[in-house]
Design an enzyme around this catalytic site. Structure first.
Site, PDB file in Angstrom:
ATOM      1  N   ASP A  29     -21.374 -21.634  13.660  1.00 45.09           N
ATOM      2  CA  ASP A  29     -20.946 -22.903  14.254  1.00 45.09           C
ATOM      3  C   ASP A  29     -19.487 -23.196  13.935  1.00 45.09           C
ATOM      4  OD1 ASP A  29     -23.422 -23.695  15.489  1.00 45.09           O
ATOM      5  OD2 ASP A  29     -24.199 -23.845  13.454  1.00 45.09           O
TER       6      ASP A  29
ATOM      7  N   ASP B 175     -19.300 -16.510  10.243  1.00 44.74           N
ATOM      8  CA  ASP B 175     -20.003 -17.786  10.329  1.00 44.74           C
ATOM      9  C   ASP B 175     -20.290 -18.019  11.819  1.00 44.74           C
ATOM     10  OD1 ASP B 175     -20.782 -20.533   9.827  1.00 44.74           O
ATOM     11  OD2 ASP B 175     -18.790 -21.103  10.571  1.00 44.74           O
TER      12      ASP B 175
END
Ligand code: XBP
Ligand code: MG
Length: 251
Positions: free
Chosen positions: A12, A10
């Site tokens: 952020d 991922d």
């Protein structure tokens, strides 16, 4: 022993604590459009339950009905394009620093030739800006697949973005590990059948991580141990490829 075939990250909150920069970019965009809107930290924590910047703005307009809503609802794409440019400018000023262990693990995978991928709800431009600021000019080329933003219509917590990444990688979910920092991200990866190492971030510290395969404070460094929180354990107090091989084999 089941082989480890890919790592999927991922962006952020997982690669770096970026949400304060996103928040700043949203707020300065609102000012630039003469909208008297301000997302403070408490409100942003709540709004982060909606993944995707365009979806988040739309959700805010529909649920808070702030001044200027009627005109703004037809300009969401414009607002978001401006926000993306402002966010990239902040990232280019190197205002986001990588979380512990991230550069070490990505570098180890790159040097070993283990495929690495990205699965995120944020915009592809933002991913490239962040990867370049963290890893240098050719950073995108380190990644076999960058699955981002609107490449799938249903954003996290839907599993679509992870499924898309798996398909492009050509690997089985059981031979991968995903790295996530939020409830929505963990749900997305787990629903795609992927084991998840969760490292809660500033904005997601109160999220429910019960579906994660392992919960750690961060990935740690040899001279900066991480903290074990729950789930499957690693032998060392930092995450490296040897530890991840064992992690996948234990599944
Ligand atoms: C985090 C998000 C993103 C960012 C904003 O996604 O939900 O929407 O907050 O970026 P992830 P955009 O942790 O999956 O990377 O405005 O480009 O959507
Ligand atoms: Mg995240």
């Amino acid at each position: 022993m089941m082989p480890l075939e890919a790592l999927i990250f991922d962006v952020d909150g997982t690669l770096a604590e970026t949400e304060e920069l996103h928040r700043q970019a949203f707020n300065s965009t609102f000012r630039a459009f003469w909208l008297d809107w301000k997302w403070d930290q408490a409100l942003y924590r709540d709004l982060l339950k909606v993944t995707g910047g365009k979806e988040r703005i739309r959700h805010y307009i529909q649920n808070w009905n702030p001044p200027g809503s009627d005109a703004a609802i037809s300009k969401v794409n414009e607002l978001h394009a401006e926000k993306t440019a402002r966010y990239a400018a902040l990232v280019n000023k190197r205002e986001a620093s990588p979380r512990p262990g991230i550069l070490r693990l990505i570098t180890e995978a790159h040097e070993t030739g283990l495929p690495i991928a990205i699965a995120t709800t944020t915009t592809p431009d933002n991913v490239v800006a962040l990867l370049q600021s963290m890893l240098g000019d050719n950073a995108e080329s380190w990644f076999s697949v960058i699955a981002a933003g609107d490449m799938v219509p249903a954003k996290k917590p839907a599993p679509d973005i992870y499924r898309w990444a798996l398909e492009k990688l050509g690997v089985d979910a059981k031979h991968c590990v995903a790295f996530e920092d939020s409830f929505n991200g963990v749900q997305s990866a787990r629903q795609a059948g992927i084991a998840v190492v969760a490292t809660p971030s500033l904005y997601s510290s109160e999220d429910d991580f019960s579906q994660a395969t392992s919960i750690l404070s961060d990935l740690g460094e040899p001279d900066r141990p991480n903290k074990y929180v729950a789930g499957r354990r690693f032998k060392k107090d930092y995450v490296d490829l040897a530890g991840l091989q064992a992690f996948v084999a234990a599944g």
